[in-house]
Design an enzyme around this catalytic site. Structure first.
Site, PDB file in Angstrom:
ATOM      1  N   LYS A 159      12.886   3.905  -7.585  1.00  0.00           N
ATOM      2  CA  LYS A 159      11.515   3.458  -7.845  1.00  0.00           C
ATOM      3  C   LYS A 159      11.444   2.822  -9.217  1.00  0.00           C
ATOM      4  O   LYS A 159      12.172   3.227 -10.132  1.00  0.00           O
ATOM      5  CB  LYS A 159      10.550   4.657  -7.818  1.00  0.00           C
ATOM      6  CG  LYS A 159       9.111   4.278  -7.540  1.00  0.00           C
ATOM      7  CD  LYS A 159       8.824   4.281  -6.041  1.00  0.00           C
ATOM      8  CE  LYS A 159       7.403   3.900  -5.724  1.00  0.00           C
ATOM      9  NZ  LYS A 159       7.140   4.033  -4.261  1.00  0.00           N
TER      10      LYS A 159
ATOM     11  N   GLY B 102      -9.188   6.270   0.312  1.00  0.00           N
ATOM     12  CA  GLY B 102      -8.463   5.198  -0.376  1.00  0.00           C
ATOM     13  C   GLY B 102      -8.413   3.952   0.490  1.00  0.00           C
ATOM     14  O   GLY B 102      -7.818   3.958   1.560  1.00  0.00           O
TER      15      GLY B 102
ATOM     16  N   GLY C  23      -7.162   0.793  -0.319  1.00  0.00           N
ATOM     17  CA  GLY C  23      -6.269  -0.255  -0.825  1.00  0.00           C
ATOM     18  C   GLY C  23      -5.756  -1.052   0.366  1.00  0.00           C
ATOM     19  O   GLY C  23      -6.308  -0.967   1.463  1.00  0.00           O
TER      20      GLY C  23
ATOM     21  N   VAL D 138      -3.123  -0.722   2.295  1.00  0.00           N
ATOM     22  CA  VAL D 138      -2.706   0.073   3.454  1.00  0.00           C
ATOM     23  C   VAL D 138      -3.886   0.845   4.042  1.00  0.00           C
ATOM     24  O   VAL D 138      -4.124   0.811   5.257  1.00  0.00           O
ATOM     25  CB  VAL D 138      -1.560   1.038   3.085  1.00  0.00           C
ATOM     26  CG1 VAL D 138      -1.168   1.871   4.310  1.00  0.00           C
ATOM     27  CG2 VAL D 138      -0.351   0.277   2.562  1.00  0.00           C
ATOM     28  N   GLY D 139      -4.652   1.514   3.194  1.00  0.00           N
ATOM     29  CA  GLY D 139      -5.776   2.321   3.674  1.00  0.00           C
ATOM     30  C   GLY D 139      -6.784   1.498   4.460  1.00  0.00           C
ATOM     31  O   GLY D 139      -7.250   1.912   5.528  1.00  0.00           O
TER      32      GLY D 139
HETATM   33  N1  PHE Z   1       5.949   0.847  -1.500  1.00  0.00           N
HETATM   34  C1  PHE Z   1       7.003   1.001  -0.539  1.00  0.00           C
HETATM   35  C2  PHE Z   1       7.191   2.480  -0.248  1.00  0.00           C
HETATM   36  O1  PHE Z   1       6.726   3.347  -0.972  1.00  0.00           O
HETATM   37  C3  PHE Z   1       8.249   0.435  -1.101  1.00  0.00           C
HETATM   38  C4  PHE Z   1       8.954  -0.659  -0.359  1.00  0.00           C
HETATM   39  C5  PHE Z   1       8.413  -1.371   0.672  1.00  0.00           C
HETATM   40  C6  PHE Z   1      10.229  -0.945  -0.741  1.00  0.00           C
HETATM   41  C7  PHE Z   1       9.127  -2.326   1.325  1.00  0.00           C
HETATM   42  C8  PHE Z   1      10.966  -1.911  -0.107  1.00  0.00           C
HETATM   43  C9  PHE Z   1      10.393  -2.604   0.914  1.00  0.00           C
HETATM   44  O2  PHE Z   1       7.815   2.834   0.731  1.00  0.00           O
END
Ligand code: PHE
Length: 344
Positions: free
Chosen positions: A73, A177, A179, A181-182
């Site tokens: 990360k 949330g 955002g 995705v939410g």
């Molecule tokens: N934000 C994504 C996760 O937490 C990270 C990610 C997505 C990494 C796509 C690589 C490709 O899973």
């Protein structure tokens, strides 16, 4: 406690002056992957703590999803109230890229809280290790819709396990949330005929509640709302001994990473009779899609089928948990350990 991470780099970006943190937790299964988070923290040390925890969770996420990847990360700690103009943003992303490039391929990044596909293209200008660039720049694009599709597959599995039917229609969900995705999960739930309540710390998002025909709740009320399934889709650490005591839902499944303040909170949820679907299982749709398309050159349909596989993976984990008399978290971690011990 042992230090599990393979390497952690902390550098003050020469262009931005900001602390850039890249944590590589594990490359046992392959290149570590995990998104790049740009967020405000009171102290840079808090960003480091986040990077360590988020990267470890990525290892479990990839292992359980059956990906040939490990966990990592990137976190950049922004001072409170920072808004980056285009030039500052570009400079910061180049700082990030240089730290990633120095890892020589041990880690590849992707979008996360505070970043998107365009930022991945900027990173890729200096480091060929960025997933989810826009399609016109050669990547698989926005991962959030795939993450959302995976969450919905997980919600079907959870409803099947808890209510005996995977149907979402008529069930009550609270999405915490809104955002990228939410909001996408909320939209999909409405389309499936579910009853929906939503909330966000940003009151401007109330407009979306109207658009969805959903009930708007304040964030604290949302956590205590009566629902069949609570869907955490904001930042981590929402479930603590205190918040768990106030919950009025039968199950929890959502895409927020690191939802529990500490691992023992999974036991508290279990004792309250609330099914907690491990976040690292539920939220894998984005990486599953990116890896399928960008590494394995699969078609959009093949990748989408893999994302929907999250439903079967979760059903299997919930079954294992019931059989062994352990929490779903323990069963999911056991599956991850098993994959890491026997990489094939
Ligand atoms: N934000 C994504 C996760 O937490 C990270 C990610 C997505 C990494 C796509 C690589 C490709 O899973």
């Amino acid at each position: 406690m042992s230090f599990e991470h393979e390497q952690v780099r902390i550098e003050r970006g020469p262009r931005s002056g900001l602390p850039v943190i890249v944590a590589v937790h594990s490359t046992t299964l392959g290149q570590a992957i995990g998104g790049c988070r740009l967020a405000c923290y009171p102290r840079w040390q808090d960003a480091l703590t986040d990077a360590l925890r988020l990267s470890a969770a990525m290892t479990d996420k990839c292992a359980v999803a059956g990906l040939p990847n490990g966990g990592g990360k990137t976190v950049v700690a922004l001072p409170a109230g920072t808004t980056l103009g285009p030039d500052d943003r570009r400079a910061l992303l180049h700082d990030v890229a240089d730290v990633i490039a120095a890892l020589d391929g041990a880690y590849a990044t992707g979008p996360d809280v505070g970043t998107g596909p365009a930022d991945m293209a900027t990173i890729a200008e200096r480091a060929p290790y960025a997933f989810c660039r826009p399609p016109e720049a050669g990547g698989s694009g926005d991962s959030s819709t795939h993450t959302a599709a995976g969450v919905v597959a997980a919600l079907h599995a959870v409803c099947g396990a808890v209510f005996g039917s995977p149907r979402l229609a008529g069930r009550r969900f609270t999405v915490v949330g809104l955002g990228r995705v939410g909001a996408d999960v909320a939209r999909r739930l409405v389309a499936a005929g579910a009853e929906l309540a939503v909330s966000d710390i940003d009151t401007a998002k109330q407009r979306l509640a109207g658009e969805f025909g959903a009930t708007w709740l304040a964030p604290e009320a949302a956590l205590r709302s009566e629902a069949d399934v609570l869907v955490p889709a904001a930042l981590g650490g929402v479930f603590t001994a205190r918040t768990v005591a106030g919950l009025r839902c039968a199950a929890i499944a959502g895409p927020a990473n690191n939802q529990l303040d500490e691992p023992a909170t999974a036991d508290l949820l279990h004792r309250r009779g609330i099914l907690w679907a491990p976040d690292f299982v539920v939220s894998a749709g984005g990486i599953i899609n990116a890896v399928a398309v960008e590494l394995h050159h699969e078609t959009a349909d093949q990748a989408a089928a893999r994302v929907l596989g999250i439903g079967d993976t979760l059903t299997g984990i919930l079954r294992d948990a019931t059989r062994a008399g352990v929490t779903p978290a323990a069963a999911a971690l056991a599956l991850s350990r098993q994959r890491l011990a026997d990489p094939r």
